[in-house]
Design a protein around this motif. Structure first.
Motif, mmCIF file in Angstrom:
data_model
loop_
_atom_site.group_PDB
_atom_site.id
_atom_site.type_symbol
_atom_site.label_atom_id
_atom_site.label_comp_id
_atom_site.label_asym_id
_atom_site.label_seq_id
_atom_site.Cartn_x
_atom_site.Cartn_y
_atom_site.Cartn_z
ATOM 1 N N GLY A 154 -0.637 34.438 48.343
ATOM 2 C CA GLY A 154 -1.821 35.354 48.152
ATOM 3 C C GLY A 154 -2.894 34.770 47.638
ATOM 4 O O GLY A 154 -3.811 34.653 47.713
ATOM 5 N N LEU A 155 -2.408 33.978 46.263
ATOM 6 C CA LEU A 155 -3.356 33.166 45.494
ATOM 7 C C LEU A 155 -4.029 32.279 46.076
ATOM 8 O O LEU A 155 -5.329 32.132 46.099
ATOM 9 N N ILE A 156 -3.359 31.445 46.807
ATOM 10 C CA ILE A 156 -3.986 30.462 47.726
ATOM 11 C C ILE A 156 -4.932 30.988 48.724
ATOM 12 O O ILE A 156 -6.104 30.691 48.747
ATOM 13 N N GLY A 157 -4.631 32.176 49.194
ATOM 14 C CA GLY A 157 -5.468 32.648 50.199
ATOM 15 C C GLY A 157 -6.841 33.258 49.547
ATOM 16 O O GLY A 157 -7.912 33.073 50.213
ATOM 17 N N ILE A 158 -6.856 33.935 48.670
ATOM 18 C CA ILE A 158 -8.076 34.333 47.720
ATOM 19 C C ILE A 158 -8.911 33.382 47.521
ATOM 20 O O ILE A 158 -10.031 33.512 47.255
ATOM 21 N N VAL A 159 -8.065 32.115 46.938
ATOM 22 C CA VAL A 159 -8.895 31.099 46.513
ATOM 23 C C VAL A 159 -9.809 30.557 47.530
ATOM 24 O O VAL A 159 -10.907 30.051 47.342
ATOM 25 N N ILE A 160 -9.194 30.327 48.611
ATOM 26 C CA ILE A 160 -9.791 29.725 50.093
ATOM 27 C C ILE A 160 -10.827 30.853 50.441
ATOM 28 O O ILE A 160 -12.197 30.371 50.684
ATOM 29 N N ALA A 161 -10.550 31.973 50.289
ATOM 30 C CA ALA A 161 -11.651 33.282 50.572
ATOM 31 C C ALA A 161 -13.028 33.028 49.787
ATOM 32 O O ALA A 161 -14.073 33.194 50.153
ATOM 33 N N GLY A 162 -12.561 33.069 48.343
ATOM 34 C CA GLY A 162 -13.593 32.765 47.506
ATOM 35 C C GLY A 162 -14.452 31.784 47.519
ATOM 36 O O GLY A 162 -15.619 31.580 47.495
ATOM 37 N N LEU A 163 -13.837 30.508 47.980
ATOM 38 C CA LEU A 163 -14.789 29.297 48.199
ATOM 39 C C LEU A 163 -15.693 29.491 49.456
ATOM 40 O O LEU A 163 -16.694 29.059 49.305
ATOM 41 N N VAL A 164 -14.886 29.927 50.471
ATOM 42 C CA VAL A 164 -15.827 30.477 51.527
ATOM 43 C C VAL A 164 -17.019 31.349 51.128
ATOM 44 O O VAL A 164 -18.284 31.172 51.692
ATOM 45 N N ASN A 165 -16.606 32.374 50.481
ATOM 46 C CA ASN A 165 -17.713 33.275 50.219
ATOM 47 C C ASN A 165 -18.857 32.979 49.284
ATOM 48 O O ASN A 165 -19.812 33.302 49.324
ATOM 49 N N ILE A 166 -18.523 31.667 48.679
ATOM 50 C CA ILE A 166 -19.663 31.128 47.840
ATOM 51 C C ILE A 166 -20.968 30.790 48.732
ATOM 52 O O ILE A 166 -22.026 30.840 48.559
ATOM 53 N N PHE A 167 -20.574 30.446 50.144
ATOM 54 C CA PHE A 167 -21.663 29.865 50.941
ATOM 55 C C PHE A 167 -21.984 31.060 51.868
ATOM 56 O O PHE A 167 -23.281 31.114 52.338
ATOM 57 N N ILE A 168 -21.178 32.116 52.184
ATOM 58 C CA ILE A 168 -21.591 33.180 53.071
ATOM 59 C C ILE A 168 -22.207 34.537 52.343
ATOM 60 O O ILE A 168 -22.995 35.337 52.885
ATOM 61 N N GLY A 169 -21.744 34.480 50.976
ATOM 62 C CA GLY A 169 -22.216 35.786 50.231
ATOM 63 C C GLY A 169 -21.930 37.035 50.683
ATOM 64 O O GLY A 169 -22.930 37.994 50.670
ATOM 65 N N SER A 170 -20.797 37.228 51.029
ATOM 66 C CA SER A 170 -20.684 38.682 51.875
ATOM 67 C C SER A 170 -20.098 39.462 50.767
ATOM 68 O O SER A 170 -19.061 39.403 50.144
ATOM 69 N N SER A 171 -20.775 40.727 50.590
ATOM 70 C CA SER A 171 -20.256 41.710 49.740
ATOM 71 C C SER A 171 -18.930 42.371 49.982
ATOM 72 O O SER A 171 -18.206 42.753 49.126
ATOM 73 N N ALA A 172 -18.840 42.539 51.353
ATOM 74 C CA ALA A 172 -17.630 43.161 51.605
ATOM 75 C C ALA A 172 -16.225 42.399 51.547
ATOM 76 O O ALA A 172 -15.328 42.633 51.124
ATOM 77 N N LEU A 173 -16.674 41.067 51.760
ATOM 78 C CA LEU A 173 -15.514 40.082 51.507
ATOM 79 C C LEU A 173 -15.051 39.917 50.054
ATOM 80 O O LEU A 173 -14.165 39.747 49.648
ATOM 81 N N GLN A 174 -16.144 40.055 49.178
ATOM 82 C CA GLN A 174 -15.901 39.780 47.685
ATOM 83 C C GLN A 174 -15.093 40.939 47.334
ATOM 84 O O GLN A 174 -14.477 41.016 46.178
ATOM 85 N N ALA A 176 -13.093 42.797 49.042
ATOM 86 C CA ALA A 176 -11.584 42.481 49.310
ATOM 87 C C ALA A 176 -11.047 41.495 48.430
ATOM 88 O O ALA A 176 -9.824 41.769 47.927
ATOM 89 N N ILE A 177 -11.737 40.519 48.311
ATOM 90 C CA ILE A 177 -10.868 39.621 47.225
ATOM 91 C C ILE A 177 -10.665 40.247 45.838
ATOM 92 O O ILE A 177 -9.516 39.814 45.388
ATOM 93 N N SER A 178 -11.618 40.992 45.491
ATOM 94 C CA SER A 178 -11.358 41.549 44.198
ATOM 95 C C SER A 178 -10.200 42.550 44.049
ATOM 96 O O SER A 178 -9.286 42.561 43.290
ATOM 97 N N VAL A 179 -10.000 43.362 45.157
ATOM 98 C CA VAL A 179 -8.926 44.421 45.233
ATOM 99 C C VAL A 179 -7.713 43.438 45.234
ATOM 100 O O VAL A 179 -6.634 43.859 44.618
ATOM 101 N N ILE A 180 -7.605 42.553 46.378
ATOM 102 C CA ILE A 180 -6.525 41.889 46.430
ATOM 103 C C ILE A 180 -6.018 41.098 45.312
ATOM 104 O O ILE A 180 -4.597 41.075 44.705
ATOM 105 N N GLY A 181 -7.194 40.547 44.604
ATOM 106 C CA GLY A 181 -6.993 39.756 43.377
ATOM 107 C C GLY A 181 -6.324 40.505 42.098
ATOM 108 O O GLY A 181 -5.309 40.109 41.533
ATOM 109 N N VAL A 182 -6.617 41.818 42.038
ATOM 110 C CA VAL A 182 -5.998 42.604 41.162
ATOM 111 C C VAL A 182 -4.570 42.697 41.087
ATOM 112 O O VAL A 182 -3.952 42.684 40.197
ATOM 113 N N VAL A 183 -4.177 42.951 42.454
ATOM 114 C CA VAL A 183 -2.839 43.102 42.747
ATOM 115 C C VAL A 183 -1.953 41.758 42.337
ATOM 116 O O VAL A 183 -1.072 41.704 41.727
ATOM 117 N N ILE A 184 -2.668 40.709 42.835
ATOM 118 C CA ILE A 184 -1.923 39.169 42.645
ATOM 119 C C ILE A 184 -1.784 39.105 41.198
ATOM 120 O O ILE A 184 -0.701 38.655 40.815
#
Length: 238
Positions: A154-174, A176-184
């Motif tokens: 899961g950590l690898i997944g949110i790292v990849i998603a975070g890198l992608v979101n640097i370029f697309i700047g999606s608040s919805a994705l951010q 989701a990353i934050s919620v999943i990150g808290v659990v992880i």
């Protein structure tokens, strides 16, 4: 000599060994937590100082230097993880303190984005969650290794998603990353605490135990910092 006599000697020796081991483990875990807490203090002081000094934060966050500040902590973690076995205990400690200072540069931006009151509130919430999960990881008899493997994926997944979101700047994705990150990172706190405890049980010497304490502190430090940042994204007031 009678059999019961030798049995009593054996029981006494086993009890003494168990007591000595438990005392050594408590001291080891205390060193881990002390390294981690001092690392957080270094990071917080550097972050606050930079955020309070326009002559520092303006060039750090408004020029290409921002990429250096952003990526430097990752470089430190890679060096610490790959070379710690070859380094001396003192050298490893020095690199750990340097990493905490560089991490402070990176985190100075939170004082520029979020209100001081919300930063303080989220910090104490993070500390309470971290303490509870770390205590559970230390005391539980359950084997958390399987959970750790799942959380690492899961950590690898949110790292990849975070890198992608640097370029697309999606608040919805951010979000989701934050919620999943808290659990992880909450789960990883328990898993890493148990892992650090079990590493000590393998019975290394003083030099290696010091290095294990530093690396254990690094793991818990990263869990705390990431949990804090995820919660700040969810609960912080801008």
């Amino acid at each position: 000599m009678s059999g019961p006599y030798y049995g009593n000697q054996y029981d006494t020796a086993a009890h003494a060994y168990g007591a000595a081991f438990d005392e050594g483990l408590r001291k080891h875990m205390l060193r881990v937590y002390n390294f981690m807490m001092l690392g957080l203090v270094v990071t917080g002081l550097v972050a606050f100082f930079v955020a309070s000094t326009p002559a520092l934060y303006v060039p750090l966050f408004t020029t290409p230097l921002k990429w250096v500040v952003m990526l430097a902590p990752l470089a430190f973690v890679m060096v610490l993880s790959w070379r710690f076995e070859r380094m001396s205990a003192s050298g490893l400690q020095g690199l750990f303190w340097a990493f905490c200072g560089v991490m402070g540069l990176s985190m100075a931006s939170i004082f520029l984005v979020f209100t001081g009151a919300s930063v303080a509130r989220v910090f104490f919430i993070t500390a309470a969650m971290f303490a509870g999960m770390s205590l559970w990881g230390y005391t539980t008899k359950a084997d958390l290794s399987k959970m750790g493997s799942f959380l690492m994926m899961g950590l690898i997944g949110i790292v990849i998603a975070g890198l992608v979101n640097i370029f697309i700047g999606s608040s919805a994705l951010q979000f989701a990353i934050s919620v999943i990150g808290v659990v992880i990172f909450t789960g990883l706190t328990a898993y890493d605490t148990q892992r650090i405890k079990e590493e000590y049980a393998e019975g290394y010497g003083h030099e290696t135990n010091t290095k294990l304490a530093v690396m254990g502190a690094l793991s818990l430090y990263l869990n705390f910092i990431n949990l804090f940042q995820m919660l700040l994204q969810l609960m912080g007031q801008r």
